[in-house]
Design a protein around this motif. Sequence first.
Motif: not given
Length: 917
Positions: A362-368, A163-168
């Motif tokens: 997005k994946a966390l938002a669906e059950p919410a 769920f957590i990543y590093r990016g620009t």
Amino acid sequence: MMDKTYNPNAIEKHWYAFWEQNNFFAPKGEGKPFCLMIPPPNVTGSLHMGHGFGTTLMDILVRFHRMTGDKTLWQPGTDHAGIATQMVVERQLMLEGKSRHDLGREAFEKKVWEWKAESGNTITRQLRELGVTVDWDREKFTMDESFSFAVREAFIRLYNEGFIYRGTRLVNWDPKLLTAISDLEVINEEEEGQLWHIRYPLVGIQGHLTIATTRPETLLGDTALAVHPDDTRYARFIGKEVQLPLTGRTIPVIADEYVDKDFGSGVVKITPAHDFNDYAIGQRHHLKMINIFTPDAHLNENAPNAYQGLERFAAREQIVKDLSVLGLIEKVEKHTLKIPRGDRSGVVIEPYLTKQWFMNMKALAEPALSAVKEGNIKFIPENWTKTYYQWLENIEDWCISRQLWWGHRIPVWYDENGNTYVGHNEGDVRATYNISTDTDLLQENDVLDTWFSSGLWPFATLGWPNETEDLKTFYPTNILVTGFDIIFFWVARMIMMGLKFMEDVPFKEVYITGLIRDAEGQKMSKSKGNILDPLDLIHGISLDDLVYKRVYGLLQPRMAQKIEKATREQYPDGIKAYGTDALRFTFAALATHGREIRFDTGRLEGYRNFCNKLWNAARYVLMNTENKSLSDKKHFSFPDKWILSRLQNTIESARIALKDYRFDLFAQSLYEFTWNEYCDWYLELSKPLLNSDKSNEEELSGTRHTLIFVLEHITRLIHPIIPFITEEIWQRINKDSHKVSIMWESYPIVDKKLKNPAIETEMAWVQNIIVTVRTIRSEMNIAPGKPLSILLNKGTSLDKERFKSHETFIMTLAKLEKVTWLKDGEPHPESATALLGELEILIPMKGLINKAEESERLKKEIVKLKKEVARSETKLRNPNFVEKAPRDVIEKEQVKLEDIQNTLKKLEQQLERIEAF
């Protein structure tokens, strides 16, 4: 004996200390659990009206549930407030001629902890003055080690699950604080600016395309121009190129449906590295991302040499000059636009392309979303559900990193090859990933966004990730009370985190409060000089101190003078001390389900009077019951039975209102019963019974019992709103008992045996007669204390029977010296007349008023009011006033006109009646 004068300051500190010292705020008993989490205020914060409003409503719920026998926990705590706290301590260092870099990270963090120990608990001390009953022994701080462990654990689990990543990516960047910030920390306010229309020459063909921009300096980072694909004016240019002024580069013309073809020229510049909308377009069209700014908003090496090193607004000025020389400025217009500024730094925020840590939402938002749609969480008022849905259905990945030193340092380590490892500490990382001590590891410098730790609040405060007894008992919590402005930033994230880590919702209901505004409906702000401090309303403040408080820190002399003038006009005598109970009652009474709450000190004055009324009622009751004998046999009079019946109705309506979170109706029902029915009617009805020589011991005992019984029930009913005065009165009622505090007494329940609709109907008849006589007395300007003789005509046999039964009460409360029943057809003198059903009530006017004088007085008043009506109507017909005046000013004038017209109508009716005699 109670003091003659109600003095809130004399009782409030005493009772709060008593409650806290006796640990009355801790959850007790075997009842069902009820838990409410305080929205953690910033450790740098001080109490404001929003805090006062929200915490009052929470405390009402907590006190109510505690009294119903629920095992009640109100969990307190504060948020470490990364940016705000770091700024406070850095300012202190600046006064010493130092910066955090002079100290180093470890020493700086130590300095922040020292500041917190000395100055960081201001708001928790202030919350005590509001009477809040949070369990202070359980107080949490988001930087406590136990909470920090939970934050690290959440990060590690989310990282390991992808769920957590590093990016620009593009973020809100504060060039002064040198950190990414959240949308909530950006204030968008309208400011006057300019709109530059700039020509971009076409490549290979004659002509140019014109764009309009409010930020000409960003054109150095443009990578395309865009038009709408259906815009026939520019269809032939799609795929062509234009020269990017001042850069020597060429950029393409692309088509994208985002472009509004009807706005401006229909052509827009695309700067993907410096605009969020452009960033999305850039991704769709695979455009190059060119960042032209340094972290402190100077132009970097990606800009032409002539502009490198210039501060962004100095660069703007130079770029506009150079474009003008080249003849590329088509025109410049004044333009009002919304400027994003950092709420802490005050500087203009830059959309900035930088490497950050993000969370895939997005994946966390669906059950919410499902949790609310399926009814597992209910929003109150329900209309906020739509707001919640809109955000989650369009949710973007969340930038969770901040370039600060104060906060939860991201639990990530890097080796010399840039490989990433997560763990609670370096030792944990080496053990988990089997990394030898020969390999150097460097921890990530960034800290987590404060909202990341706040999202764990409902369960981390209860001991997660450990399976504690508190977690089993109180999770999920029952209700969250919060403002609508953080539905996205806090409420939704708590729901997502709760479902992710606890596999259950964090709360079952969300009560969304309105925004406190001033009496005119204006937002409270320092620049307007209309901010009210709850503590000033509680304790009072002199005019000079209030002026100093409002003006201090304003650097613009004209603004300071304006605010001082307005303050002196509005509060010529300063602000009087109203006490906590009156303030709490005002908050409760204003708590409708509306989006905005207008706070008027006039209402506050009214509820201060209510507290005084209750105090005086208690004095009267105690004077007539203390040390008075009470017979075991009691005879309950008609007024006794009536007030006991009305009490049951009040208990019922109060419970229904609170169950529906209608704090306003809850307060209103208790106010009306206490003031109107108990104080104004029952206490007055009790006087003839207590003072009559004809009352026997059983009748006296019945009335004394009822006086104290109802008063004691009132204190318990209204205790959740006004805890201090009710504790004081309740303690005096129960001074000879073993009971310790009203807080631990049961909340009243309806006793159906005491309900008596027939007596309530009969009492309404008695009240109508008394009120009718009082109304005629007032309208005819008859002295309130002058005894009257009245005539009763016609009426039913029931009217005569009721009058005979209640003659003493009617004669006493209506201040009558004689009542005569007229025979059928019997003539009567000129009288003021009122009709009550078939019963005529007549008050002969002879000798009561001077007809000529009263007519003359009314005529003068009518002439005066007619002039005011004409003046107001002229004002409201004036186009200059209607078109230019603020809406609230116009509404105020309309209400004023309506009030004057109503008064005028009543006076004209009075004059007609008098002249008819």
